[in-house]
Design an enzyme around this catalytic site. Structure first.
Site, PDB file in Angstrom:
ATOM      1  N   TRP A 116     -11.774 -11.919  -8.918  1.00  0.00           N
ATOM      2  CA  TRP A 116     -12.517 -11.901  -7.645  1.00  0.00           C
ATOM      3  C   TRP A 116     -12.403 -10.549  -6.966  1.00  0.00           C
ATOM      4  O   TRP A 116     -13.363 -10.068  -6.360  1.00  0.00           O
ATOM      5  CB  TRP A 116     -12.067 -13.051  -6.744  1.00  0.00           C
ATOM      6  CG  TRP A 116     -12.368 -14.373  -7.384  1.00  0.00           C
ATOM      7  CD1 TRP A 116     -11.464 -15.285  -7.849  1.00  0.00           C
ATOM      8  CD2 TRP A 116     -13.668 -14.903  -7.699  1.00  0.00           C
ATOM      9  NE1 TRP A 116     -12.117 -16.351  -8.417  1.00  0.00           N
ATOM     10  CE2 TRP A 116     -13.467 -16.138  -8.339  1.00  0.00           C
ATOM     11  CE3 TRP A 116     -14.976 -14.449  -7.497  1.00  0.00           C
ATOM     12  CZ2 TRP A 116     -14.536 -16.930  -8.780  1.00  0.00           C
ATOM     13  CZ3 TRP A 116     -16.035 -15.238  -7.929  1.00  0.00           C
ATOM     14  CH2 TRP A 116     -15.805 -16.457  -8.567  1.00  0.00           C
ATOM     15  N   ASP A 185      -9.805 -12.034   1.498  1.00  0.00           N
ATOM     16  CA  ASP A 185     -10.569 -13.113   0.875  1.00  0.00           C
ATOM     17  C   ASP A 185      -9.595 -14.274   0.727  1.00  0.00           C
ATOM     18  O   ASP A 185      -8.722 -14.264  -0.141  1.00  0.00           O
ATOM     19  CB  ASP A 185     -11.099 -12.673  -0.500  1.00  0.00           C
ATOM     20  CG  ASP A 185     -11.732 -13.833  -1.274  1.00  0.00           C
ATOM     21  OD1 ASP A 185     -11.799 -14.953  -0.731  1.00  0.00           O
ATOM     22  OD2 ASP A 185     -12.144 -13.606  -2.433  1.00  0.00           O
ATOM     23  N   LYS A 209     -13.150 -25.118  -1.355  1.00  0.00           N
ATOM     24  CA  LYS A 209     -11.834 -25.452  -1.906  1.00  0.00           C
ATOM     25  C   LYS A 209     -11.002 -26.189  -0.862  1.00  0.00           C
ATOM     26  O   LYS A 209     -10.604 -27.323  -1.063  1.00  0.00           O
ATOM     27  CB  LYS A 209     -11.128 -24.210  -2.405  1.00  0.00           C
ATOM     28  CG  LYS A 209     -11.921 -23.545  -3.542  1.00  0.00           C
ATOM     29  CD  LYS A 209     -11.557 -22.111  -3.723  1.00  0.00           C
ATOM     30  CE  LYS A 209     -12.581 -21.334  -4.496  1.00  0.00           C
ATOM     31  NZ  LYS A 209     -12.968 -21.866  -5.789  1.00  0.00           N
TER      32      LYS A 209
END
Ligand SMILES: Cc1ncc(COP(=O)(O)O)c(C=O)c1O
Length: 374
Positions: A116, A185, A209
């Site tokens: 990511w 993030d 999530k």
């Protein structure tokens, strides 16, 4: 498990829930799902379902205001920060961030800890200079950096890190320090522990999530950062416009915001972030104990000092056994244990809403599997 979808006219019978270890979209609190079941039909006694209300009407005004207020309460977010509910996923934030705050006269520091952050770095390079201040690639992304592994640049526009690396199963044990504005993030561990918003200039997280269904990205941004934003920018990609319009520059992801609001209330009802953090430590501890106590049958992917409490990554002695593990676990009502395609192995994602009983069931299954195959 049947994969056929019944026609909507057919009654749905025999539904049951199993342990869902999916990395995302992921398990949601049962109380939230039950409330949503009701509100899809009729929310707040309005005679209209939550997905059917105008995003400019009074009912949605209330849903949005309450979601923001509960988010602020939960994470102790002050008035010097804006809370935004945006679209485009966490991936759009990889681009929006440098588009707003980076240019070819500036450098941003990125702590590279997995797939990511790689995507975030690639997006940033389109807009300005990037200093990879830590590169975890040389150690197969098995840990997050200690302070002395970070080579910060002078006057960085911001420092970017990913608090929890969903794929490799590593997580910062605490917020890293940075002289530059700190950007996180937090897609896969947001609100799994006290948020320390005040140590950050910007935090973003895709909802799917720990916060709700896919379709909404939570952004917490310190307002003074907006003063240094590039101009002009396309409206939909300009944080200032979203702040000015209170997340309603266009039609917002109304249902996802409503669900996030319910999840915030659920976390508050559970005792808030300190209590949730304790539960997450206990839950992850059960599975890490099964790995460490297996006499070497299971190997953890992450270095112990960087172990994630959200995504427990591990391997059996070989790929065939990994596959057998996944198949047998599914027959035992445990789904979603396959590791990410770029990392392989096994991964148990155990976000806030994942029950402790599911961690115990997995640990028991792991012991039994190791005895039979060791
Ligand atoms: C840490 C992290 N960041 C970003 C993303 C990308 O999120 P999205 O699919 O919402 O763009 C993910 C998705 O799994 C993630 O785990």
């Amino acid at each position: 498990m049947s994969m056929t979808t019944p026609s909507i006219a057919e009654p749905k019978t025999g539904s049951k829930r199993i342990y869902n270890f999916s990395a995302g979209p992921a398990v949601l609190p049962e109380e939230v799902l039950k409330q949503a079941q009701h509100d899809i039909w009729d929310v707040a006694n309005s005679g209209i379902g939550v997905c059917e209300h105008s995003h400019r009407g009074k009912v949605f005004d209330h849903i949005l205001a309450e979601a923001e207020a509960d988010c602020r309460t939960l994470a102790e977010i002050g008035d010097d920060y804006a809370v935004l509910f945006l679209q485009g996923g966490a991936s759009l934030q990889f681009a929006m961030l440098p588009m707003n705050f980076l240019n070819t006269d500036k450098t941003a520091d990125y702590l590279h800890t997995g797939e990511w952050t790689k995507k975030a770095i690639n997006e940033a390079k389109l807009f300005g200079n990037v200093n990879v201040a830590f590169d975890g690639g040389s150690s197969s992304f098995d840990h997050v950096p200690a302070a002395n592994e970070i080579n910060a640049s002078d006057n960085a526009a911001y420092t970017f890190y990913c608090s929890n690396n969903t794929i490799y199963g590593t997580e910062y044990p605490s917020t890293p320090s940075s002289a530059a504005p700190l950007v996180c993030d937090a897609s896969s561990d947001i609100f799994s522990r006290p948020a320390e918003a005040n140590k950050h200039a910007l935090i973003f997280a895709g909802a799917q999530k720990n916060l709700g269904p896919a379709g909404c990205t939570l952004v917490i941004i310190r307002k003074d950062l907006l003063e240094s934003a590039n101009t002009p920018l396309s409206q939909m990609l300009d944080y200032r416009m979203h702040v000015a319009k209170g997340s309603r520059l266009n039609t917002p992801p109304a249902f996802a915001i409503y669900m996030m609001g319910l999840v915030f209330k659920w976390i508050i009802d559970q005792g808030g972030l300190t209590e949730i953090a304790q539960r997450n430590r206990d839950k992850a501890g059960i599975i890490y104990e099964a790995i460490d106590g297996s006499g070497g049958f299971y190997k953890g992917v992450a270095r112990p000092d960087s172990r994630s409490l959200m995504n427990v990554t591990f391997r059996t002695p070989n790929d065939d056994l990994d596959k057998r593990f996944i198949d047998e676990a599914l027959s035992n009502d445990m789904s979603g244990l396959k590791g990410h395609r770029s990392a392989g192995g096994l991964r148990a994602s155990i976000y806030n809403a994942f029950p402790k009983a599911g961690c115990e069931a997995l640990a028991q299954f792991m012991k039994n599997f190791a005895q039979r195959n060791g």
